[in-house]
Design a protein around this motif. Structure first.
Motif, PDB file in Angstrom:
ATOM      1  N   UNK A  87      41.754  37.890  36.982  1.00  0.00           N
ATOM      2  CA  UNK A  87      41.379  37.336  35.672  1.00  0.00           C
ATOM      3  C   UNK A  87      41.356  38.435  34.612  1.00  0.00           C
ATOM      4  N   UNK A  88      40.900  39.633  35.021  1.00  0.00           N
ATOM      5  CA  UNK A  88      40.816  40.753  34.082  1.00  0.00           C
ATOM      6  C   UNK A  88      42.208  41.261  33.741  1.00  0.00           C
ATOM      7  N   UNK A  89      43.027  41.472  34.774  1.00  0.00           N
ATOM      8  CA  UNK A  89      44.396  41.910  34.535  1.00  0.00           C
ATOM      9  C   UNK A  89      44.639  43.334  34.945  1.00  0.00           C
TER      10      UNK A  89
ATOM     11  N   UNK B 295      28.813  41.403  30.472  1.00  0.00           N
ATOM     12  CA  UNK B 295      29.729  41.150  29.363  1.00  0.00           C
ATOM     13  C   UNK B 295      30.204  42.457  28.755  1.00  0.00           C
ATOM     14  N   UNK B 296      31.514  42.587  28.622  1.00  0.00           N
ATOM     15  CA  UNK B 296      32.072  43.783  28.009  1.00  0.00           C
ATOM     16  C   UNK B 296      32.289  43.535  26.520  1.00  0.00           C
TER      17      UNK B 296
ATOM     18  N   UNK C 128      30.374  31.244  40.045  1.00  0.00           N
ATOM     19  CA  UNK C 128      30.412  32.019  38.818  1.00  0.00           C
ATOM     20  C   UNK C 128      31.398  31.487  37.816  1.00  0.00           C
ATOM     21  N   UNK C 129      31.294  32.022  36.603  1.00  0.00           N
ATOM     22  CA  UNK C 129      32.251  31.717  35.550  1.00  0.00           C
ATOM     23  C   UNK C 129      32.734  33.028  34.953  1.00  0.00           C
ATOM     24  N   UNK C 130      33.994  33.046  34.636  1.00  0.00           N
ATOM     25  CA  UNK C 130      34.623  34.172  33.957  1.00  0.00           C
ATOM     26  C   UNK C 130      35.094  33.643  32.613  1.00  0.00           C
ATOM     27  N   UNK C 131      34.805  34.371  31.550  1.00  0.00           N
ATOM     28  CA  UNK C 131      35.281  33.993  30.223  1.00  0.00           C
ATOM     29  C   UNK C 131      36.083  35.147  29.652  1.00  0.00           C
ATOM     30  N   UNK C 132      37.407  34.998  29.655  1.00  0.00           N
ATOM     31  CA  UNK C 132      38.282  36.003  29.069  1.00  0.00           C
ATOM     32  C   UNK C 132      38.326  35.833  27.570  1.00  0.00           C
TER      33      UNK C 132
ATOM     34  N   UNK D 256      38.025  42.378  27.170  1.00  0.00           N
ATOM     35  CA  UNK D 256      36.749  41.861  26.685  1.00  0.00           C
ATOM     36  C   UNK D 256      36.515  40.532  27.391  1.00  0.00           C
ATOM     37  N   UNK D 257      35.454  40.480  28.176  1.00  0.00           N
ATOM     38  CA  UNK D 257      35.178  39.283  28.968  1.00  0.00           C
ATOM     39  C   UNK D 257      33.702  39.221  29.319  1.00  0.00           C
ATOM     40  N   UNK D 258      33.294  38.064  29.804  1.00  0.00           N
ATOM     41  CA  UNK D 258      31.934  37.877  30.307  1.00  0.00           C
ATOM     42  C   UNK D 258      32.045  37.195  31.667  1.00  0.00           C
ATOM     43  N   UNK D 259      31.214  37.618  32.581  1.00  0.00           N
ATOM     44  CA  UNK D 259      31.156  36.985  33.889  1.00  0.00           C
ATOM     45  C   UNK D 259      29.693  36.698  34.195  1.00  0.00           C
ATOM     46  N   UNK D 260      29.434  35.498  34.666  1.00  0.00           N
ATOM     47  CA  UNK D 260      28.087  35.107  35.066  1.00  0.00           C
ATOM     48  C   UNK D 260      28.169  34.641  36.504  1.00  0.00           C
ATOM     49  N   UNK D 261      27.240  35.126  37.336  1.00  0.00           N
ATOM     50  CA  UNK D 261      27.279  34.775  38.751  1.00  0.00           C
ATOM     51  C   UNK D 261      25.877  34.505  39.271  1.00  0.00           C
TER      52      UNK D 261
END
Length: 172
Positions: free
Chosen positions: A164-166, A42-43, A63-67, A52-57
């Motif tokens: 997803x990040x950009x 997580x940033x 996995x999930x990405x949360x922007x 600013x995002x979180x990634x869980x794998x």
């Protein structure tokens, strides 16, 4: 004959299980059951437009990405990576994984030490094992060893989340 069959079965079982366990020198030679843990990366914000995002794998690549802010995707997005991508991501982080507990490279801590740059983002990494044990690393990018900062910053490149990040030119 029976002992030979039992011996062969034991060898076959050991061979099957060897893909599920890795001996990690940073964990004092203790085996780590990679197939039963997740990694959350997580940033945190900077003074500017850092994503600013979180990634869980998980080891199977799910996995999930949360922007959260300044990302191409806002909200939760599920993705599927390969197990090899998971292992590549985990390998990039492994040298910095605490043997137990947590390590905090934050402003004002002894680990941060030396000259610091202000207004930088940070990253928070948590390895969660099925047993409930976890290890935690938090690194403020304004301090700490340069090799660690580079490795942590580039670790997400192993995962299929760049879209997803950009903008890859935006600081991470």
């Amino acid at each position: 004959m029976k002992s030979v069959i039992v011996g062969l079965a034991a060898v076959a079982l050991a061979g099957t299980l060897s893909g599920c366990v890795v001996v990690d020198a940073s964990r004092n030679g203790r085996p780590v059951a990679l197939e039963s843990e997740t990694i959350r990366y997580e940033t945190a914000p900077c003074f500017g437009t850092c994503p600013v995002y979180a990634v869980t794998i998980a080891p199977d690549g799910s996995g999930t990405f949360e922007g959260k802010r300044f990302t191409a995707v806002t909200g939760i997005k599920r993705f599927q990576a390969t197990p090899a991508a998971y292992h590549s991501f985990a390998a990039r982080l492994a040298p910095y994984r605490p043997a137990e507990g947590e390590k905090l490279y934050q402003m004002g801590t002894a680990l941060c030490g030396g000259p610091m740059v202000s207004d930088m983002p940070s990253v928070d990494v948590v390895w969660s094992e099925a047993s409930g044990a976890s290890q935690h690393l938090n690194l403020y990018y304004g301090c700490g060893p340069q090799a660690m900062r580079d490795a942590l910053r580039s670790a997400p490149d192993a995962l299929p989340i760049a879209a997803f990040i950009g903008d890859p030119q935006r600081p991470r």
